[in-house]
Design a protein around this motif. Structure first.
Motif, PDB file in Angstrom:
ATOM      1  N   LEU A 189     -47.769 -76.539 -13.919  1.00  0.00           N
ATOM      2  CA  LEU A 189     -47.965 -75.089 -13.860  1.00  0.00           C
ATOM      3  C   LEU A 189     -48.643 -74.706 -12.537  1.00  0.00           C
ATOM      4  CD1 LEU A 189     -47.844 -72.318 -15.265  1.00  0.00           C
ATOM      5  CD2 LEU A 189     -50.051 -72.861 -16.346  1.00  0.00           C
ATOM      6  N   ALA A 190     -49.645 -75.491 -12.139  1.00  0.00           N
ATOM      7  CA  ALA A 190     -50.341 -75.244 -10.870  1.00  0.00           C
ATOM      8  C   ALA A 190     -49.350 -75.311  -9.708  1.00  0.00           C
ATOM      9  CB  ALA A 190     -51.448 -76.282 -10.658  1.00  0.00           C
ATOM     10  N   HIS A 191     -48.446 -76.271  -9.780  1.00  0.00           N
ATOM     11  CA  HIS A 191     -47.413 -76.390  -8.752  1.00  0.00           C
ATOM     12  C   HIS A 191     -46.588 -75.101  -8.669  1.00  0.00           C
ATOM     13  CE1 HIS A 191     -43.676 -77.573  -6.768  1.00  0.00           C
ATOM     14  NE2 HIS A 191     -43.078 -77.061  -7.826  1.00  0.00           N
ATOM     15  N   GLY A 192     -46.103 -74.637  -9.833  1.00  0.00           N
ATOM     16  CA  GLY A 192     -45.247 -73.437  -9.847  1.00  0.00           C
ATOM     17  C   GLY A 192     -45.986 -72.212  -9.326  1.00  0.00           C
ATOM     18  N   LEU A 193     -47.244 -72.062  -9.751  1.00  0.00           N
ATOM     19  CA  LEU A 193     -48.040 -70.919  -9.282  1.00  0.00           C
ATOM     20  C   LEU A 193     -48.285 -71.035  -7.779  1.00  0.00           C
ATOM     21  CD1 LEU A 193     -50.653 -70.652 -12.195  1.00  0.00           C
ATOM     22  CD2 LEU A 193     -48.724 -69.094 -11.741  1.00  0.00           C
ATOM     23  N   ALA A 194     -48.460 -72.265  -7.294  1.00  0.00           N
ATOM     24  CA  ALA A 194     -48.678 -72.472  -5.859  1.00  0.00           C
ATOM     25  C   ALA A 194     -47.416 -72.144  -5.068  1.00  0.00           C
ATOM     26  CB  ALA A 194     -49.114 -73.914  -5.595  1.00  0.00           C
ATOM     27  N   VAL A 195     -46.255 -72.492  -5.604  1.00  0.00           N
ATOM     28  CA  VAL A 195     -45.005 -72.147  -4.912  1.00  0.00           C
ATOM     29  C   VAL A 195     -44.933 -70.624  -4.754  1.00  0.00           C
ATOM     30  CG1 VAL A 195     -42.479 -72.169  -5.019  1.00  0.00           C
ATOM     31  CG2 VAL A 195     -43.770 -74.196  -5.742  1.00  0.00           C
ATOM     32  N   ARG A 196     -45.261 -69.904  -5.826  1.00  0.00           N
ATOM     33  CA  ARG A 196     -45.239 -68.429  -5.755  1.00  0.00           C
ATOM     34  C   ARG A 196     -46.256 -67.909  -4.744  1.00  0.00           C
ATOM     35  NH1 ARG A 196     -44.149 -66.446 -12.023  1.00  0.00           N
ATOM     36  NH2 ARG A 196     -41.998 -67.216 -12.046  1.00  0.00           N
ATOM     37  N   ALA A 197     -47.465 -68.513  -4.749  1.00  0.00           N
ATOM     38  CA  ALA A 197     -48.510 -68.070  -3.814  1.00  0.00           C
ATOM     39  C   ALA A 197     -48.061 -68.329  -2.367  1.00  0.00           C
ATOM     40  CB  ALA A 197     -49.814 -68.804  -4.107  1.00  0.00           C
ATOM     41  N   LEU A 198     -47.443 -69.476  -2.139  1.00  0.00           N
ATOM     42  CA  LEU A 198     -46.989 -69.803  -0.779  1.00  0.00           C
ATOM     43  C   LEU A 198     -45.889 -68.847  -0.335  1.00  0.00           C
ATOM     44  CD1 LEU A 198     -46.987 -73.701  -1.118  1.00  0.00           C
ATOM     45  CD2 LEU A 198     -48.377 -72.387   0.504  1.00  0.00           C
ATOM     46  N   ARG A 199     -44.958 -68.558  -1.231  1.00  0.00           N
ATOM     47  CA  ARG A 199     -43.878 -67.624  -0.891  1.00  0.00           C
ATOM     48  C   ARG A 199     -44.463 -66.246  -0.582  1.00  0.00           C
ATOM     49  NH1 ARG A 199     -40.103 -70.998  -0.540  1.00  0.00           N
ATOM     50  NH2 ARG A 199     -39.226 -72.106  -2.324  1.00  0.00           N
ATOM     51  N   ALA A 200     -45.457 -65.824  -1.394  1.00  0.00           N
ATOM     52  CA  ALA A 200     -46.067 -64.508  -1.184  1.00  0.00           C
ATOM     53  C   ALA A 200     -46.734 -64.446   0.182  1.00  0.00           C
ATOM     54  CB  ALA A 200     -47.083 -64.217  -2.286  1.00  0.00           C
ATOM     55  N   ASP A 266     -44.115 -70.879 -19.136  1.00  0.00           N
ATOM     56  CA  ASP A 266     -44.642 -71.749 -18.078  1.00  0.00           C
ATOM     57  C   ASP A 266     -43.502 -72.471 -17.359  1.00  0.00           C
ATOM     58  OD1 ASP A 266     -47.146 -70.964 -18.895  1.00  0.00           O
ATOM     59  OD2 ASP A 266     -47.675 -72.881 -19.856  1.00  0.00           O
ATOM     60  N   LEU A 267     -42.515 -72.914 -18.124  1.00  0.00           N
ATOM     61  CA  LEU A 267     -41.403 -73.654 -17.514  1.00  0.00           C
ATOM     62  C   LEU A 267     -40.658 -72.802 -16.489  1.00  0.00           C
ATOM     63  CD1 LEU A 267     -40.163 -75.682 -20.607  1.00  0.00           C
ATOM     64  CD2 LEU A 267     -40.867 -76.654 -18.401  1.00  0.00           C
ATOM     65  N   ALA A 268     -40.612 -71.493 -16.732  1.00  0.00           N
ATOM     66  CA  ALA A 268     -39.959 -70.611 -15.760  1.00  0.00           C
ATOM     67  C   ALA A 268     -40.737 -70.609 -14.435  1.00  0.00           C
ATOM     68  CB  ALA A 268     -39.849 -69.196 -16.328  1.00  0.00           C
ATOM     69  N   VAL A 269     -42.053 -70.746 -14.526  1.00  0.00           N
ATOM     70  CA  VAL A 269     -42.890 -70.817 -13.313  1.00  0.00           C
ATOM     71  C   VAL A 269     -42.720 -72.192 -12.653  1.00  0.00           C
ATOM     72  CG1 VAL A 269     -45.253 -70.674 -12.424  1.00  0.00           C
ATOM     73  CG2 VAL A 269     -44.564 -69.230 -14.362  1.00  0.00           C
ATOM     74  N   ILE A 270     -42.760 -73.232 -13.494  1.00  0.00           N
ATOM     75  CA  ILE A 270     -42.676 -74.616 -13.007  1.00  0.00           C
ATOM     76  C   ILE A 270     -41.370 -74.840 -12.239  1.00  0.00           C
ATOM     77  CG2 ILE A 270     -42.419 -77.014 -13.814  1.00  0.00           C
ATOM     78  CD1 ILE A 270     -44.426 -76.230 -16.125  1.00  0.00           C
ATOM     79  N   ALA A 271     -40.308 -74.186 -12.676  1.00  0.00           N
ATOM     80  CA  ALA A 271     -38.984 -74.422 -12.085  1.00  0.00           C
ATOM     81  C   ALA A 271     -38.668 -73.487 -10.913  1.00  0.00           C
ATOM     82  CB  ALA A 271     -37.910 -74.290 -13.158  1.00  0.00           C
ATOM     83  N   GLU A 272     -39.667 -72.848 -10.342  1.00  0.00           N
ATOM     84  CA  GLU A 272     -39.457 -72.064  -9.111  1.00  0.00           C
ATOM     85  C   GLU A 272     -38.624 -72.900  -8.145  1.00  0.00           C
ATOM     86  OE1 GLU A 272     -40.107 -69.086  -7.661  1.00  0.00           O
ATOM     87  OE2 GLU A 272     -40.890 -68.427  -9.604  1.00  0.00           O
ATOM     88  N   PRO A 273     -37.566 -72.350  -7.566  1.00  0.00           N
ATOM     89  CA  PRO A 273     -36.731 -73.161  -6.673  1.00  0.00           C
ATOM     90  C   PRO A 273     -37.525 -73.730  -5.499  1.00  0.00           C
ATOM     91  CG  PRO A 273     -35.682 -71.052  -7.164  1.00  0.00           C
ATOM     92  CD  PRO A 273     -37.056 -70.992  -7.753  1.00  0.00           C
TER      93      PRO A 273
END
Ligand code: GBH
Length: 441
Positions: A189-200, A266-273
């Motif tokens: 989950l931390a990974h997925g949230l981090a991907v979103r934070a990095l993209r932002a 959570d899985l939707a966040v985890i699977a961020e491309p």
């Protein structure tokens, strides 16, 4: 040493070396403590009783280390950012200087945002740690993002879950066995949230570094096959499936914290491309049915109650760590990932590959790396999209529970004086890089 030149890799293929903060930086008094400082302070946790308080003193010697990278001729350097250092006054300034130095030397910085050194007080059993991670990632990206193109969220959540929380041989030293599964979920989950934070924050080149290896059943016996399949699920698919398909392997989702709806969200966040998928490869593992006794394996003692047992791989040279040398395992691993995930698999980067051997005239390391680079090329020929290869490691360093007893570096470090001396393998890798650039296609 192999006599044939290494085949030519595609233009733009990224060659690099890797390190991590806790293993090389030292200057522990200039940052907050991490769970690894706390773990190391407990008697008996680290084999040689050493600590990473000074390690390679990279914090003070980073200029010298960047000069070694430039002289080696790598395209990129994978290092990690220490979350406890970023939490300390002036901590981000160190990474600012390091990134500037790398850019000036023409070496691309590739930071990993978490390589096991969690700040003391945080805990991967807590869901909230995932959001805290994303906040920290935003701080780092806002500061370094103008010069850093490529990011790695986590290093080996599988090993951190297994070694740190299930078996307790790494920090934070918990022996929870299967109760450690929430640690896997919260890191994902931390990974997925981090991907979103990095993209932002504008990042366009984001990946993860996962440990992977083929699992070989001890025999064709159904009990051995079943045990091997379960081991493969725990160490490989438990992480790659949610990341690449948005689903946990059959039967695992139910074991994760939260109700089914929460886990699905959570899985939707985890699977961020992802822009690419990082693979750390060392060796395959031979696994069979449980044998009802503790197992000594790769420096670990595995409890008897596990539903599998790990066996040795026969007929192979072993590294100083006792890990078998199996280059074709890398080809098998990569073609296997490509078969399993097909179009869902982003381009692959080998984010770690290496071995521990003593000595400056480290021909065994050269043989290991030479074999693995060739095995990697065979995966490319088989159609797997691989874009880079990073050797673990630039420097001999603090090898976790083994202390300074295992030497993975292309560069020798004298831990009394911190003097750096390039090994034979450093010269070998430099020649490989040179030949890749100058040989006509
Ligand atoms: C990496 O972990 C870490 O990211 C890095 O920090 C560390 O320094 C480096 O490796 C070297 O350890 O089946 O007997 O062949 C890798 C951890 C490597 C642990 C493969 C299990 C299997 C040993 N894993 N290993 S064996």
């Amino acid at each position: 040493m192999a006599t044939h030149p290494i085949p030519r890799f595609p233009d733009g293929f990224l060659w690099g070396v890797s390190t991590s903060a806790h293993q090389i930086e030292g200057a522990a008094e200039l940052r907050e403590p991490s769970v690894w400082d706390a773990f190391t302070a407990e008697p008996g946790r680290v084999k040689d009783g050493s600590t990473a308080a000074v390690a390679c003193d990279h914090y003070h010697r980073y200029r010298e280390d960047v000069a070694l990278l430039a002289d080696l001729g790598v395209d990129a350097y994978r290092f990690s950012v220490s979350w406890p250092r970023v939490n300390s006054p002036g901590g981000l300034g160190f990474y600012d200087r390091l990134v500037d130095e790398l850019c000036a030397a023409g070496v691309r910085p590739v930071p990993t945002l978490f390589h096991w050194d969690l700040p003391v007080g945080l805990d991967w059993l807590e869901r909230d740690t995932a959001s805290r991670f994303a906040e920290y990632v935003t701080r780092v990206a806002d500061r370094l993002g103008d010069r850093v193109g490529r990011w790695i969220t986590l290093n080996e959540p599988a090993e951190h879950t297994l070694l740190g929380h299930a078996l307790g041989v790494h920090a934070p030293g918990r022996g929870l066995l299967f109760d450690a599964l929430p640690v896997a979920h919260h890191q994902l989950l931390a990974h997925g949230l981090a991907v979103r934070a990095l993209r932002a924050s504008g990042a366009t080149d984001v990946g993860i570094a996962n440990s992977h290896g083929p699992t070989w059943p001890a025999s064709d016996d159904p009990a051995d096959r079943e045990a091997a399949d379960f081991y493969d699920l725990l160490l490989n698919r438990l992480f790659s499936d949610p990341l690449l398909t948005g689903r946990y392997p059959e039967g695992v989702g139910e074991l994760m914290p939260g109700d089914a709806r929460q886990v699905d969200a959570d899985l939707a966040v985890i699977a961020e491309p992802l822009d690419w998928y990082g693979v750390n490869y060392y060796a395959p593992t031979r696994v069979g049915a449980p044998q009802g006794a503790e197992i000594e394996f790769g420096g670990l003692t595995l409890p008897a109650e596990l539903p599998f047992s790990v066996r040795g791989i026969e007929g192979r040279p072993l590294t100083d760590f006792g890990w078998p040398v199996v280059p074709e395992g890398l080809t098998e691993l990569l073609t296997g990932l490509s078969d399993r995930y097909g179009d869902r698999l982003p381009p692959i980067v080998i984010t770690e590959n290496g071995c521990s051997y003593e000595g400056l005239d480290d021909r065994d390391r050269i043989a290991y790396l030479d074999g693995h680079v060739r095995a990697l090329h065979r995966a490319l020929e088989a159609g797997v999209d691989v874009r880079g290869y990073f050797v673990w490691s630039l420097l001999d360093n603090f090898e976790w529970a083994e202390g300074y007893a295992r030497r993975f570096g292309l560069v020798h470090v004298d831990f009394a004086t911190r003097e750096r001396t390039p090994k034979a393998s450093y010269g070998w890798f430099r020649e490989v890089l040179r030949a890749q650039r100058h040989r006509p296609r």
